[in-house]
Design a protein around this motif. Structure first.
Motif, PDB file in Angstrom:
ATOM      1  N   ARG A 194       0.838  -1.208   0.000  1.00 32.29           N
ATOM      2  CA  ARG A 194       0.000   0.000   0.000  1.00 32.29           C
ATOM      3  C   ARG A 194       0.869   1.252   0.000  1.00 32.29           C
ATOM      4  O   ARG A 194       0.583   2.227  -0.718  1.00 32.29           O
ATOM      5  N   VAL A 253       0.765   4.523  -2.659  1.00 32.98           N
ATOM      6  CA  VAL A 253       0.597   5.929  -2.300  1.00 32.98           C
ATOM      7  C   VAL A 253       1.709   6.764  -2.929  1.00 32.98           C
ATOM      8  O   VAL A 253       1.478   7.869  -3.433  1.00 32.98           O
ATOM      9  N   PRO A 280       0.342   9.525  -6.222  1.00 33.04           N
ATOM     10  CA  PRO A 280       0.071  10.597  -5.248  1.00 33.04           C
ATOM     11  C   PRO A 280      -1.195  11.387  -5.564  1.00 33.04           C
ATOM     12  O   PRO A 280      -1.781  12.009  -4.681  1.00 33.04           O
ATOM     13  N   VAL A 301      -6.754   5.495  -2.208  1.00 36.74           N
ATOM     14  CA  VAL A 301      -6.082   4.226  -2.499  1.00 36.74           C
ATOM     15  C   VAL A 301      -6.747   3.069  -1.766  1.00 36.74           C
ATOM     16  O   VAL A 301      -6.980   2.000  -2.336  1.00 36.74           O
TER      17      VAL A 301
END
Length: 1011
Positions: free
Chosen positions: A489, A493, A497, A502
């Protein structure tokens, strides 16, 4: 054009809700550049120039407009997009904006229909102008870039389609090789002679389309694996006589929905079975499955009432409610006589009005023995979340992928002779999907090299599935694919961005069974795994190369900050930087930033290679160093160092010729740059290779050269090189017969290596282990030190050190009579060397197994092990270890009574052994001496024994002293000289006692007692 994320249907611009299923549509997104596999159709009119000479330009324009309108209508009806008209030619693309799993077949059907669709226009031209138009077409499938503003598709696949069209004759349709592969089950086509095409280096392979037909069902001759629970549920649902049951089998494409239904239906002999299939596209498809079933139940026609409107027997229309009522009554009338099974396939493509009809039957036919068996993909629940919800007579079953053991069983059923290594790769890639397994096995049957290639049919299925995702979900999936089959994860991210949700996107992807949670390998982060490797590959392949380059570099930076706990951080970061650099090379031209990325990647890979060598994984080191060399530009100081390191690794693997070439390149670069230390190191590397591969070399000359290089490296302050030189000097001293001197040299080197490099330290420990066998240390002392070295190996992670310690311990265990423990220890070490992919060391260890088995009194086992080592070392043109292995093989053949073979093997030993390699040269003389004595040549036998003694006695190789005196005793026995026999046995006993070889001591004492 807006694509519905629920059903994949294409909608008019500005639509807020799907015209097909009514689901809300996302806001229009800007064009998104992507790589896709699409099918391109080029169609051109032949004879139009001649026609233009005969009719007025206005008439010609009307004729061509009619042709363009016909072509556009046919292409769009099959889901294609007309990109442009070029003169008389039409270019259409299938797969833009949305990929369909059958784009290739859609394109071929369009071409076939277009060829036939000129009939009416040609009739008019014939009447009016006395001429006819004929088309020539090319259809090709391949990867393109889409989403650019100026055109639908850009890539070589477009050029090839144009070349195929140009090569086609009037009325011909030529299919490219990839297109034919995708549609071959649904067409009749014949190969044409390879086509020479402008701009193509190789001729094009093409097929002439003859006709299009329905594709046959998937093969059903293989026994169904698994699914017993789901099959029982189906049987139980059918057993509800006097009751209508709605049973839905859900699962992704290829998971086995149809196969489960077929197996269930095979067991029915007391029911009427009718079938209907929902179509993915076409005109008038809302009630297509109903029409199919009506025609099966009423084959002679005569359909009346509301059903006549959809079957086509009457012109008037009926409302959906009337059609549903009429169809239900038809089914109930047949079910009154005999239980009825209504099989409905691909219901995820069903129109809303048809799905309403199915639920209408399930709700209102409660008293009729009807089983409505539906098969569809999970997307059905996206469109109809309440499908069968709240119905007591409804069951939904989700087919999961096969378990690994079931998938392995399926592979064996499909092709029992498949290589185990390929089988494992297929298992990993297919993720338990039976269709994927079947397609990959079929590809391997055609070409072993295709084992890790996504089959085109599967690629099309997965690409179509991913194209139905919302853009944000697709972005998350593609960025996860950059990390690999398992992704984190935190990385998402960093790579996305601009995506604030997410977590929500990941939940959606888990729900859609594209990814699943996975135990993390990074602290304080969440990990996910692609459902199977093919989904990851398909998502990754859709990314433009420029985007891949950016994302790989960004991921490498993120990993440098967050991956400190990873053991192989250098290799992983190096890989991603390497990918970023590689894509920039492909796109070109390179700038300074791109070159710097390549240099950073190379540095990481070199460090990773050093760790691989440290743990004994020589194959990994070879590959990593090779990649590092490719990344570094000519003249770069790290490049020549990587070349030298790789040359040394290649020599260790027995690839002496390739090593010599690479060493020469590194030497030239070192001289050009004045790198004296590297030149001295290259001398050491060459010396090791020569002693292993050139029988004309001598160890005394090599020792002198190593001493000279050592002095040079000490002068230059190259501590690593100086310790390496000491290690090599110890080798030559030991091989020349002075174990004590070599031990002192190695121990001095070991003190310095502890401060320099763990891998170099472990190399020295390995040779100290070998000295425990051939040197004068007693066996019990050797066993104690083997235990110490094993502990050190396990602490440092050096697998080669561990393997050699186990091999040497095996021989010493045999010396003290513990044969079961000896074999177990050697087996473990030998297997470890094999797993490390180290052929020279693995085959060289055969000498230890030979010594072990000869000590244990099993010359056949010794011979077999030595023969295998002989074979492998000979294949690699290695001669250093081979001379000793063949000498021991000659001894084993002698003990088996095969004297002629033993002599032949001594001849080979003599050809292989260097002039001052005393051990194999002494052993071959001992074998020849025994043969001569047995054949009555006592004088020649004694002469050979004296020659062997001259080689052995200046050394401290105690086991050779034992062999020498046992041979002397054998000659004396055959000559009838008992005192000489006794004297030789007593000397052999003294050497065996000094070495602590209990087995030899016992045997010798028994012989002395018998005198």
């Amino acid at each position: 054009m807006v694509v519905c994320p629920s059903c994949g249907a294409e909608n008019r611009e500005g639509a807020r809700f799907c015209d097909s299923c009514g689901a809300p549509l996302p806001a229009t997104q800007p064009a998104r550049e992507a790589r896709k596999v699409v099918t391109v159709l080029f169609c051109d009119v032949t004879g139009s120039t001649a026609l233009g000479e005969r009719i007025d330009p206005e008439s010609l324009r009307r004729v061509m407009s009619r042709y363009f309108e016909t072509a556009k209508a046919i292409v769009e009806r099959h889901g294609g997009s007309v990109e442009k008209f070029i003169g008389d030619a039409v270019m259409a693309v299938f797969g833009v904006p949305v990929v369909h799993e059958d784009d290739a077949l859609r394109a071929v059907r369009s071409a076939d229909e277009l060829r036939a669709g000129l009939g009416e226009l040609n009739d008019e031209l014939e009447r009016s102008y006395g001429t006819r138009l004929e088309l020539r077409m090319g259809v090709n499938t391949g990867e393109v870039v889409t989403g650019t503003e100026e055109r639908l598709a850009t890539g070589d696949a477009v050029n090839v389609a144009a070349r195929l069209e140009q090569a086609a004759g009037p009325g011909e349709i030529l299919l490219g090789e990839e297109t034919h592969h995708l549609v071959r089950s649904a067409v009749d086509a014949e190969p044409v002679e390879p086509l020479s095409a402008k701009g193509k280096a190789e001729p094009l392979h093409a097929y002439r389309l003859v006709s299009v037909h329905a594709a046959p069902p998937r093969r059903q001759d293989v026994r169904m694996v698994g699914r017993e629970r789901q099959r029982k549920l189906l049987v139980d649902a059918f057993a509800h006589e006097r009751s209508c049951q709605l049973f839905t089998i859900l699962g992704p494409a290829g998971v086995g929905k149809t196969r489960l239904a077929v197996e269930f239906l095979r067991g029915l002999d007391d029911a009427t079975v009718v079938r209907g299939r929902c179509l993915s596209y076409g005109e008038g498809i809302s009630y297509w499955p109903v029409t199919e079933i009506v025609k099966q139940l009423l084959p002679d026609g005569g359909v009346t009432g509301p059903l006549a409107a959809i079957v086509g027997d009457e012109a008037e229309s009926s409302s959906p409610e009337e059609i549903a009522w009429a169809f239900r009554k038809l089914l109930e009338s047949y079910a009154a006589e005999r239980p009825l099974v209504v099989v409905l396939d691909d219901v995820h493509w069903g129109e809303p009005v048809f799905l309403d009809l199915v639920e209408h039957i399930a709700d209102l036919s409660r008293g009729a023995p009807i089983l409505v068996l539906c098969m569809g993909r999970p997307e059905l629940l996206d469109r109809r979340p309440a499908w069968s919800g709240g119905k007591l007579n409804a069951t939904n079953v989700l087919l999961e992928p096969l378990a690994p053991e079931e998938a392995a069983e399926l592979i064996a059923e499909l092709d029992g002779g498949i290589d185990p290594g390929l089988s494992e790769r297929i298992l990993e890639a297919a993720g338990g999907n039976p269709l994927f397994v079947e397609e990959m096995v079929a590809m391997v049957a055609e070409d072993d090299e295709a084992a890790m290639t996504v089959p085109p049919t599967i690629q099309a299925l997965l690409a179509a599935r991913l194209d139905q995702l919302e853009p944000a979900e697709r972005d998350v999936l593609e960025r996860g694919a950059v990390e690999g089959q398992v992704f984190h994860r935190g990385a998402l991210v960093a790579l996305a961005p601009e995506e604030p949700e997410v977590d929500g996107r990941l939940i959606a992807l888990v729900r859609k069974d594209l990814v699943r949670p996975e135990p993390t390998v990074l602290a304080n982060d969440e990990a996910y795994r692609f459902r199977h490797l093919l989904i990851r590959d398909t998502a990754y392949d859709a990314l433009p190369k420029a985007v891949r380059a950016q994302l790989h570099e960004r991921f490498a930076l993120w990993l440098e900050e967050h991956g400190a706990d990873l053991v192989e951080l250098d290799e992983i970061v190096g890989y991603h930087l390497e990918q970023a650099y590689g894509y920039r090379v492909e796109l070109g031209p390179l700038d300074g930033a791109a070159t710097a990325i390549g240099e950073r990647a190379a540095g990481r890979l070199v460090r990773s290679a050093e760790r691989a060598r440290g743990r004994g994984d020589i194959q990994a080191a070879k590959l990593l160093l090779g990649r590092a060399v490719e990344l570094l530009p000519e003249g770069h100081p790290e490049r020549r160092g990587a070349q030298a390191a790789r040359a040394h690794v290649l020599s260790e693997l027995g690839e002496f010729a390739a090593a010599a070439v690479l060493r020469g390149e590194a030497k030239a670069a070192a001289r050009a740059s004045g790198d004296e230390a590297l030149l001295a190191r290259l001398v050491l590397s060459a010396l090791e290779a020569e002693i292993q591969s050139e029988p004309e070399a001598t160890m005394r000359v090599a020792l002198a050269a190593a001493e000279k290089a050592h002095a040079e490296l000490e002068r230059l302050g190259d501590e690593y090189g100086a310790v390496w030189a000491l290690r090599l000097m110890g080798n030559f001293q030991g091989w020349l017969g002075n174990s004590r001197e070599s031990e002192r040299t190695w121990k001095h080197a070991l003190e310095r290596a502890e401060r320099v490099d763990p891998r170099l330290r472990d190399e020295i420990l390995i040779w100290l282990l070998w000295e425990l066998w051939w040197g004068p240390d007693p066996a019990d002392e050797g066993l104690r030190r083997c235990g110490d070295y094993l502990e050190r190996a396990r602490r440092s992670g050096s697998k080669r050190l561990e393997a050699v310690a186990l091999n040497i311990r095996g021989v010493l265990e045999a010396y003290v009579g513990r044969f079961e423990e000896a074999r177990a220890s050697h087996d473990t070490g030998w297997a470890l060397l094999h797993d490390l992919g180290d052929p020279i060391w693995w085959a060289g260890a055969a000498m230890l197994r030979g010594e072990l088995e000869l000590t244990a009194g099993d010359p056949q086992a010794a011979y077999d092990a030595l023969a295998e080592g002989h074979r492998v070392l000979a294949e690699h043109a290695e001669t250093g270890y081979l001379a000793t292995v063949v000498g021991l093989q000659a001894q084993a053949a002698l003990e088996l009574g095969r004297e002629d073979e033993a002599l032949e093997l001594t001849d080979e030993t003599e050809r292989l052994a260097q002039k001052d390699d005393f051990e194999p040269r002494a052993r071959l003389r001992l074998v020849r001496a025994v043969v001569q004595a047995r054949r009555g040549g006592i004088g020649r036998a004694e002469e050979l024994a004296r020659e062997a003694a001259g080689l052995i006695e200046p050394t401290d190789y105690l086991f050779l002293y034992v062999n020498l005196n046992l041979v002397r005793a054998e000659i004396a026995r055959l000559a009838g000289r008992q005192e000489a026999e006794r004297e030789a046995l007593e000397k052999a006993l003294a050497s065996a006692e000094e070495k602590g070889c209990l087995v030899a001591m016992k045997q010798i004492r028994e012989r002395l007692g018998a005198l």
